[in-house]
Design a protein around this motif. Structure first.
Motif, mmCIF file in Angstrom:
data_model
loop_
_atom_site.group_PDB
_atom_site.id
_atom_site.type_symbol
_atom_site.label_atom_id
_atom_site.label_comp_id
_atom_site.label_asym_id
_atom_site.label_seq_id
_atom_site.Cartn_x
_atom_site.Cartn_y
_atom_site.Cartn_z
ATOM 1 N N PRO A 66 36.929 36.796 41.751
ATOM 2 C CA PRO A 66 37.280 36.465 43.135
ATOM 3 C C PRO A 66 37.775 37.633 43.965
ATOM 4 O O PRO A 66 37.754 37.574 45.187
ATOM 5 N N TYR A 67 38.253 38.693 43.309
ATOM 6 C CA TYR A 67 38.795 39.832 44.056
ATOM 7 C C TYR A 67 37.828 41.016 44.092
ATOM 8 O O TYR A 67 38.230 42.133 44.401
ATOM 9 N N TYR A 68 36.570 40.759 43.801
ATOM 10 C CA TYR A 68 35.593 41.849 43.745
ATOM 11 C C TYR A 68 35.511 42.616 45.060
ATOM 12 O O TYR A 68 35.609 43.841 45.096
ATOM 13 N N LYS A 69 35.359 41.913 46.177
ATOM 14 C CA LYS A 69 35.232 42.577 47.471
ATOM 15 C C LYS A 69 36.515 43.315 47.851
ATOM 16 O O LYS A 69 36.481 44.396 48.446
ATOM 17 N N ASP A 70 37.650 42.726 47.499
ATOM 18 C CA ASP A 70 38.925 43.394 47.781
ATOM 19 C C ASP A 70 39.037 44.705 47.009
ATOM 20 O O ASP A 70 39.539 45.710 47.528
ATOM 21 N N HIS A 71 38.559 44.694 45.763
ATOM 22 C CA HIS A 71 38.610 45.911 44.951
ATOM 23 C C HIS A 71 37.685 46.992 45.519
ATOM 24 O O HIS A 71 38.017 48.180 45.482
ATOM 25 N N ARG A 93 39.443 48.571 48.294
ATOM 26 C CA ARG A 93 40.519 49.436 47.793
ATOM 27 C C ARG A 93 39.960 50.784 47.332
ATOM 28 O O ARG A 93 40.556 51.836 47.585
#
Length: 289
Positions: free
Chosen positions: A161-166, A169
């Motif tokens: 779920p946090y792929y795009k956030d990573h 970053r």
């Protein structure tokens, strides 16, 4: 002349607060538009279209039948040329659509005969089909490459779920480091691990396997954060570490970011007894110009 009604007087003298002519001015009907005003007004609906329709789509010219534009009722084009909406025309009388016309020919070819664009234009035509709300074309494009493969890839990425956030970053860290150092490129460490319990050759512990039943308190002994800038994982799927690395590099490249990566070792964090982390660590090098 003075009119008397009971004790009240109404006088038609010039000194009155409101004369009869003033009252008439307050309630007079709107004036009829002049010829100039009428020329500037939009034509009355419904708008009538010829059977053969000349089009100007963002400066590119097309000609097609009205029935082609109305092929599918639930599309934007069918609504635009239904007669319920006003469409402006250019100096030559062509109906103007304020949209890039580069792929509009592909849209017309599908409406005419169901033809699909070549693979290298599929993504771009898909975007135009979304704008014009052409559902049948969207369905056909989603069933061929590269969009069909993209659906499979997104199903895999949905496990993180946090792929795009990573990804964001990674970009932000690389940008700040390059700016701080006034450098052409920036390097950062990224951990990509599939299993919480190491099982791949890069992730195996020094002794045996960590795959055994443990109490909750024992499991916490194995929890830690590797000393890296960004960490991806774990996930449960057939796709492995190299598949996720390919996704990361591909998505960064699609945004115009030049990136190289290489494995520089593993995390040697000691967990408990003879067990160590052994998650692979990758160095990402992002070049900005």
């Amino acid at each position: 002349m003075v009119v008397v009604t009971g004790q009240n007087k109404v006088s038609a003298t010039p000194d009155d607060a409101m004369s009869s002519s003033d009252a008439e001015d307050d309630f007079q009907e709107p004036a009829t538009p002049t010829a100039t005003q009428a020329g500037q007004a939009l034509p009355l609906l419904p708008q009538q279209f010829p059977e053969v329709v000349p089009l100007n789509v963002g400066g590119m010219f097309f000609t097609t039948r009205l029935s082609t534009l109305r092929r599918y009722e639930d599309t934007m084009l069918a609504a635009m040329f239904s007669g319920r909406h006003y469409i402006p025309t250019d100096a030559e009388g062509r109906y103007f659509i304020d949209r890039d016309g580069t792929y509009f020919g592909d849209i017309l070819n599908f409406l005419r005969s169901g033809d699909l664009p070549p693979r290298e234009r599929v993504r771009s035509v898909y975007k135009e089909a979304q704008y014009y709300s052409i559902g049948p074309l969207l369905d056909n494009l989603e069933d061929i490459q590269p969009l069909k493969g993209e659906k499979v890839r997104q199903a895999f990425l949905g496990l993180m779920p946090y792929y795009k956030d990573h990804l964001e970053r990674i970009i932000e860290i690389a940008k700040l480091r390059a700016m701080q150092r006034k450098a052409r490129f920036a390097k950062l460490k990224v951990c990509v691990f599939k299993e919480e319990m190491p099982i791949t050759p890069y992730e195996c512990p020094h002794f045996n396997s960590l795959r055994f039943e443990r109490s909750e308190s024992e499991a916490k002994l194995f929890e830690h954060h590797c000393e890296v800038d960004v960490s991806f994982g774990p996930w449960e799927a057939v796709a492995d570490v190299y598949d996720l690395l390919h996704c990361i590099v591909s998505d960064l490249s699609a945004r115009g970011i030049a990136v190289d990566h290489q494995c520089i070792g593993v995390c040697d964090k000691h967990l408990i007894n003879h067990y160590y982390c052994k998650r692979p660590i990758y160095e990402f090098k992002i070049t900005w110009w």
